[in-house]
Design an enzyme around this catalytic site. Structure first.
Site, PDB file in Angstrom:
ATOM      1  N   ASP A  87       0.832  -1.206   0.000  1.00 40.10           N
ATOM      2  CA  ASP A  87       0.000   0.000   0.000  1.00 40.10           C
ATOM      3  C   ASP A  87       0.873   1.264   0.000  1.00 40.10           C
ATOM      4  O   ASP A  87       0.613   2.212  -0.743  1.00 40.10           O
ATOM      5  CB  ASP A  87      -0.913  -0.036   1.237  1.00 40.10           C
ATOM      6  CG  ASP A  87      -1.719   1.239   1.399  1.00 40.10           C
ATOM      7  OD1 ASP A  87      -2.471   1.560   0.473  1.00 40.10           O
ATOM      8  OD2 ASP A  87      -1.582   1.903   2.437  1.00 40.10           O
ATOM      9  N   GLU A 110      -1.883  -5.394  -4.091  1.00 43.74           N
ATOM     10  CA  GLU A 110      -0.965  -4.647  -3.222  1.00 43.74           C
ATOM     11  C   GLU A 110       0.184  -5.536  -2.749  1.00 43.74           C
ATOM     12  O   GLU A 110       1.337  -5.104  -2.699  1.00 43.74           O
ATOM     13  CB  GLU A 110      -1.715  -4.064  -2.020  1.00 43.74           C
ATOM     14  CG  GLU A 110      -2.614  -2.894  -2.407  1.00 43.74           C
ATOM     15  CD  GLU A 110      -3.217  -2.161  -1.218  1.00 43.74           C
ATOM     16  OE1 GLU A 110      -3.366  -0.942  -1.290  1.00 43.74           O
ATOM     17  OE2 GLU A 110      -3.543  -2.833  -0.205  1.00 43.74           O
TER      18      GLU A 110
END
Lengths: 235, 235
Positions: free
Chosen positions: A53, A125
């Site tokens: 992220d 991610e």
């Protein structure tokens, strides 16, 4: 079995256009927590997702910062929020066809896990983090920009639509007041994995059809199809 | 004037332990938007702050990810939120004594801008971005970790306190019910820049004193001092 898994990983690496030095990283990125439940020493992708992220955020931030030198901090923040979100991660997951490569528990799989938006987005991610650990920030950044370039372009041109039903309403009402109708045409499958089919129409003319795991999702997908068709007709 | 500014920048660089190849970057990082108001072609630090926030996030994420291999994603996220916040950025700004180096409008300065938490915190993020642009991610990461190491350590040991008044209450009540009293002893300065002085006591014994630009801030600072003194006595 090992050979088979090797081939599958290679197939995915081709789609990602990345060759991992450490294949273990890709394996962990593809392992959902449900698969590790009750087993010992199985690594799953949640920690990678945490790292990925931030890699994604910085890659997009820097790209926007360098490319749009005339845009204010507020503008940049707004664009970044449109780009770094579950929706666009989901789009990329679908493009990679990543659902079939994820290791998950039977239970998760039976309740539609391979198509679940959050599982797919988290996995993207985790893969970004795997690239970062394997090859450093420069390579990870290029990987992100390469995969997000369509999304970035849409965000810059303000073309990302978050609510297709509202957008369809706006577009249709340019021609005066009209009434848009969403009709659930059928549903199928067991309760915990039910698929809904919706069609959207105006004056009995069907504009689009959509499928989803909730009524709401199927309606959004129907509106999205309607907008897409209208755009194609206008081109 | 140019010489003088050069000397000031050098002084700050020494405190930061960073030598910028491109001094212009540091200058922009130190320029608050108020200074640019109504002037042409003055760059200010808001866009750098946008970028610096992401550099900071990734630096801390990677550090936590690599160092605490046994901590879950949830644990890591919680710790990161304690580390990457206005409070810790403010602490670092105070340590650098950065307030006096910031270019801001007279108006901002007269209303306490040099001590304003948000201005100081944003400036630290902008400096992080400046280091990143000047020397790349590796150097910026080392810069961040070097400056945040105390904060990280506290976060890991759960020693970051967000509300000192509550904490003081908890500590004091271990010895049975007591009544903690906060007394505003004086205030000074014009209304738009008023300083408040508070002391905290138990049974007429003064435990700590605090100054702040609001009553609340002065009470928190008094409680913080009380906790610090008690800790020192216990050492």
């Amino acid at each position: 079995m090992i050979v088979k898994q090797g081939i599958i990983l290679e197939e995915l690496e081709e789609k990602l256009k990345v060759c991992f030095k450490d294949k273990e990283l890709l394996k962990v990125a593809l392992t959902h927590s449900s698969y590790a439940n009750g087993k010992k020493n199985i690594k799953f992708n949640e920690r990678l997702e945490f790292l990925g992220d931030s890699v994604l955020q910085l890659s997009i931030s820097e790209y926007l910062f360098s490319k749009y030198t005339n845009k204010s901090e507020g503008e940049l923040t707004k664009r970044r929020a449109l780009i770094v979100c579950e929706n666009s991660l989901h789009e990329i997951a679908k493009r990679w066809g990543i659902g079939r490569y994820i290791k998950m528990s039977k239970g998760e799989e039976l309740t539609g896990g391979r198509e679940r938006v959050s599982i797919l987005a988290d996995c993207v991610e985790a893969i970004i983090a795997a690239v970062y650990i394997d090859s450093g920030f420069q390579v990870a950044k290029e990987f992100v920009i390469d995969n997000f370039k369509d999304t970035i372009e849409k965000a810059i041109k303000n073309k990302i639509i978050l609510d297709y039903k509202t957008k369809l309403q706006e577009v249709m009402q340019k021609n005066g007041d009209i009434s848009i109708e969403y009709v659930l045409t059928k549903h199928e499958g067991p309760p915990h994995r039910r698929k809904f089919y919706t069609q959207v129409s105006v004056d009995d003319k069907v504009l689009g059809k959509g499928i989803g795991y909730s009524k709401k999702e199927s309606e959004q997908n129907a509106a999205q199809e309607a907008l897409k068709k209208m755009e194609e007709e206008n081109e």
